[in-house]
Design a protein around this motif. Structure first.
Motif, PDB file in Angstrom:
ATOM      1  N   ARG A 131      61.619  68.557  85.126  1.00 27.40           N
ATOM      2  CA  ARG A 131      61.938  68.475  83.700  1.00 27.40           C
ATOM      3  C   ARG A 131      63.437  68.691  83.464  1.00 27.40           C
ATOM      4  O   ARG A 131      63.939  68.415  82.365  1.00 27.40           O
ATOM      5  CB  ARG A 131      61.151  69.534  82.918  1.00 27.40           C
ATOM      6  CG  ARG A 131      59.636  69.429  83.043  1.00 27.40           C
ATOM      7  CD  ARG A 131      59.067  68.313  82.197  1.00 27.40           C
ATOM      8  NE  ARG A 131      57.601  68.293  82.255  1.00 27.40           N
ATOM      9  CZ  ARG A 131      56.819  68.844  81.333  1.00 27.40           C
ATOM     10  NH1 ARG A 131      57.353  69.478  80.300  1.00 27.40           N
ATOM     11  NH2 ARG A 131      55.505  68.782  81.450  1.00 27.40           N
TER      12      ARG A 131
ATOM     13  N   VAL B   4      58.529  77.883  81.744  1.00 24.80           N
ATOM     14  CA  VAL B   4      57.226  78.402  81.338  1.00 24.80           C
ATOM     15  C   VAL B   4      57.125  79.868  81.750  1.00 24.80           C
ATOM     16  O   VAL B   4      57.810  80.319  82.671  1.00 24.80           O
ATOM     17  CB  VAL B   4      56.061  77.606  81.970  1.00 24.80           C
ATOM     18  CG1 VAL B   4      56.052  76.177  81.465  1.00 24.80           C
ATOM     19  CG2 VAL B   4      56.142  77.640  83.491  1.00 24.80           C
ATOM     20  N   ARG B   5      56.261  80.607  81.066  1.00 25.83           N
ATOM     21  CA  ARG B   5      55.979  81.994  81.405  1.00 25.83           C
ATOM     22  C   ARG B   5      54.584  82.081  82.012  1.00 25.83           C
ATOM     23  O   ARG B   5      53.630  81.513  81.490  1.00 25.83           O
ATOM     24  CB  ARG B   5      56.039  82.878  80.149  1.00 25.83           C
ATOM     25  CG  ARG B   5      57.417  83.014  79.538  1.00 25.83           C
ATOM     26  CD  ARG B   5      58.229  84.080  80.211  1.00 25.83           C
ATOM     27  NE  ARG B   5      59.544  84.255  79.575  1.00 25.83           N
ATOM     28  CZ  ARG B   5      60.478  85.096  80.030  1.00 25.83           C
ATOM     29  NH1 ARG B   5      60.230  85.851  81.090  1.00 25.83           N
ATOM     30  NH2 ARG B   5      61.631  85.196  79.409  1.00 25.83           N
ATOM     31  N   ASP B   6      54.489  82.817  83.128  1.00 27.70           N
ATOM     32  CA  ASP B   6      53.198  83.080  83.754  1.00 27.70           C
ATOM     33  C   ASP B   6      52.587  84.297  83.067  1.00 27.70           C
ATOM     34  O   ASP B   6      53.092  85.412  83.215  1.00 27.70           O
ATOM     35  CB  ASP B   6      53.393  83.339  85.252  1.00 27.70           C
ATOM     36  CG  ASP B   6      52.079  83.528  85.998  1.00 27.70           C
ATOM     37  OD1 ASP B   6      51.042  83.732  85.327  1.00 27.70           O
ATOM     38  OD2 ASP B   6      52.089  83.494  87.240  1.00 27.70           O
TER      39      ASP B   6
ATOM     40  N   ALA C  70      62.695  70.459  76.553  1.00 26.47           N
ATOM     41  CA  ALA C  70      61.404  71.039  76.196  1.00 26.47           C
ATOM     42  C   ALA C  70      60.451  71.021  77.385  1.00 26.47           C
ATOM     43  O   ALA C  70      60.346  70.018  78.094  1.00 26.47           O
ATOM     44  CB  ALA C  70      60.796  70.265  75.029  1.00 26.47           C
ATOM     45  N   GLY C  71      59.788  72.141  77.600  1.00 27.46           N
ATOM     46  CA  GLY C  71      58.811  72.236  78.676  1.00 27.46           C
ATOM     47  C   GLY C  71      59.380  72.523  80.042  1.00 27.46           C
ATOM     48  O   GLY C  71      58.630  72.598  81.025  1.00 27.46           O
ATOM     49  N   ALA C  72      60.701  72.695  80.142  1.00 31.32           N
ATOM     50  CA  ALA C  72      61.309  72.934  81.452  1.00 31.32           C
ATOM     51  C   ALA C  72      61.012  74.339  81.973  1.00 31.32           C
ATOM     52  O   ALA C  72      60.887  74.550  83.178  1.00 31.32           O
ATOM     53  CB  ALA C  72      62.811  72.708  81.393  1.00 31.32           C
TER      54      ALA C  72
ATOM     55  N   ARG D 236      60.426  74.154  85.811  1.00 30.51           N
ATOM     56  CA  ARG D 236      59.877  72.916  86.352  1.00 30.51           C
ATOM     57  C   ARG D 236      61.052  71.988  86.634  1.00 30.51           C
ATOM     58  O   ARG D 236      61.569  71.327  85.720  1.00 30.51           O
ATOM     59  CB  ARG D 236      58.924  72.275  85.347  1.00 30.51           C
ATOM     60  CG  ARG D 236      57.670  73.110  85.054  1.00 30.51           C
ATOM     61  CD  ARG D 236      56.935  72.584  83.850  1.00 30.51           C
ATOM     62  NE  ARG D 236      55.638  73.247  83.660  1.00 30.51           N
ATOM     63  CZ  ARG D 236      54.930  73.156  82.548  1.00 30.51           C
ATOM     64  NH1 ARG D 236      55.397  72.448  81.518  1.00 30.51           N
ATOM     65  NH2 ARG D 236      53.766  73.771  82.451  1.00 30.51           N
TER      66      ARG D 236
ATOM     67  N   ASP E  65      57.293  71.224  92.092  1.00 28.53           N
ATOM     68  CA  ASP E  65      56.731  71.282  90.744  1.00 28.53           C
ATOM     69  C   ASP E  65      57.199  72.509  89.974  1.00 28.53           C
ATOM     70  O   ASP E  65      57.392  72.453  88.752  1.00 28.53           O
ATOM     71  CB  ASP E  65      55.200  71.286  90.809  1.00 28.53           C
ATOM     72  CG  ASP E  65      54.640  69.976  91.352  1.00 28.53           C
ATOM     73  OD1 ASP E  65      55.306  68.947  91.180  1.00 28.53           O
ATOM     74  OD2 ASP E  65      53.545  70.000  91.947  1.00 28.53           O
ATOM     75  N   SER E  66      57.381  73.632  90.681  1.00 29.95           N
ATOM     76  CA  SER E  66      57.729  74.879  90.009  1.00 29.95           C
ATOM     77  C   SER E  66      58.560  75.751  90.933  1.00 29.95           C
ATOM     78  O   SER E  66      58.367  75.729  92.160  1.00 29.95           O
ATOM     79  CB  SER E  66      56.446  75.620  89.599  1.00 29.95           C
ATOM     80  OG  SER E  66      56.744  76.852  88.978  1.00 29.95           O
TER      81      SER E  66
ATOM     82  N   PRO F 289      66.845  78.864  79.553  1.00 30.38           N
ATOM     83  CA  PRO F 289      65.748  78.576  78.620  1.00 30.38           C
ATOM     84  C   PRO F 289      66.244  78.120  77.251  1.00 30.38           C
ATOM     85  O   PRO F 289      65.553  77.352  76.564  1.00 30.38           O
ATOM     86  CB  PRO F 289      65.008  79.913  78.529  1.00 30.38           C
ATOM     87  CG  PRO F 289      65.253  80.549  79.854  1.00 30.38           C
ATOM     88  CD  PRO F 289      66.661  80.176  80.218  1.00 30.38           C
TER      89      PRO F 289
END
Length: 314
Positions: A164, A147-149, A143-145, A161, A91-92, A138
């Motif tokens: 994605r 992410v920032r924690d 889109a959405g691939a 991800r 997933d990540s 990035p």
């Protein structure tokens, strides 16, 4: 004037393509592919993700799902990881970090791989663009691939991800083509319960767990786990001794970026099933896979499960 600019850009592109072809090695049959590549059909795209291995980046996410993890030397003698996903996409994965020149030669043995990274210095980007791979950053990802924690600080908080980025997996055949062939171990070997592999400013310790049938991994003295506490383990550890030399690139602090040479030959050590086996590696061309053999020339197979490859100086 505009036509002149276009002409100069076209010429520059030709030069870069020639340079990259030289870096990736000449093919022996003159057909544009190596004999190994011609004999093996493409199994699809392997997904490779550059992952930070600084203490601030730990615990990393997605390492336990990787089929192969390479450890490379980077600036100041530190290490960085490249995780390869061929049989499943987690997933990540992350924290995602920047690419290096060494990645291009290393990945050329896989058919049209996808390389996920956070970016690269401007002088390296043309070589990445000309390389036989799909580059995903990035700025170019769907889109959405990425992410920032928000609970982590940059640059240790960027995650990808994989599902994605691409929907399909490459399958185990893509790994076999590159030289990772499962099978029984050779005869002999020596029983070993622990092995530490050192980089100038980093170390990895592999401890055999007979109960789990895996090597437990510690990085710089701390056990490698996922954020949820899942242990990161390996069924096989390959210590591949290679030439590491200065590249033409530097980081923002002026430190030279090491170039890890993975075409050629050298000594190797394979850890599996609680034993160590001396061996040799050979890779005739960048588009061909790496073979691992015993000193007598017999195949040095890997065990079923994740493989960690330590690319250390010979």
């Amino acid at each position: 004037m505009e036509r002149s600019v276009r002409t100069r850009k076209a010429a520059l592109g030709t030069v870069l393509a020639v340079v990259l072809a030289t870096l990736l090695g000449a093919c022996s049959d003159g057909s544009g592919t190596s004999p190994e590549e011609s004999a093996t059909p493409s199994a699809g795209p392997v997904l490779a993700v550059k992952i930070d291995n600084a203490p601030q980046a730990r615990p990393q996410t997605g390492l336990s799902a990787a089929d192969v993890v390479y450890a490379e030397q980077v600036e100041a003698g530190l290490s960085r990881l490249m995780a390869l996903y061929a049989t499943r996409l987690p997933d990540s994965v992350g924290p995602v970090r920047s690419a290096r020149e060494s990645d291009l030669e290393l990945l050329a043995q896989f058919p049209d791989p996808t390389l996920v990274f956070s970016g690269a210095q401007s002088k390296l980007l043309p070589l990445i663009e000309a390389a036989p791979l799909r580059a995903v950053t990035p700025g170019s990802a769907p889109a959405g691939a990425f992410v920032r924690d928000q609970e982590r600080t940059a640059p240790y908080n960027l995650y990808v991800r994989p599902q994605r980025v691409q929907k399909d997996t490459a399958g185990a055949k893509a790994l076999e083509r590159a030289g990772f062939r499962t099978g029984p171990p050779p005869g002999g070997g020596e029983a070993v319960t622990e092995r530490t592999v050192r980089f100038p400013s980093a170390r990895f310790t592999f401890t055999w767990s007979a109960d789990r049938g895996r090597w437990q991994i510690a990085m710089d003295g701390r056990r490698a786990v996922e954020p949820d506490g899942t242990a990161v383990t390996a069924a096989t550890v390959v210590v591949q001794r290679v030439e590491i030399k200065e590249s033409q690139f530097q980081d923002f602090m002026g430190n030279n970026s090491p170039l890890t040479v993975t075409v050629g030959s050298g000594s190797a050590e394979v850890l599996r099933d609680g034993r160590t086996y001396p061996g040799e590696w050979k890779r005739a061309s960048a588009r061909g896979g790496t073979t691992f053999t015993t000193p007598d020339g017999d195949p040095l197979n890997i065990a079923n499960g994740p493989v960690w490859v330590m690319l250390v100086a010979s």
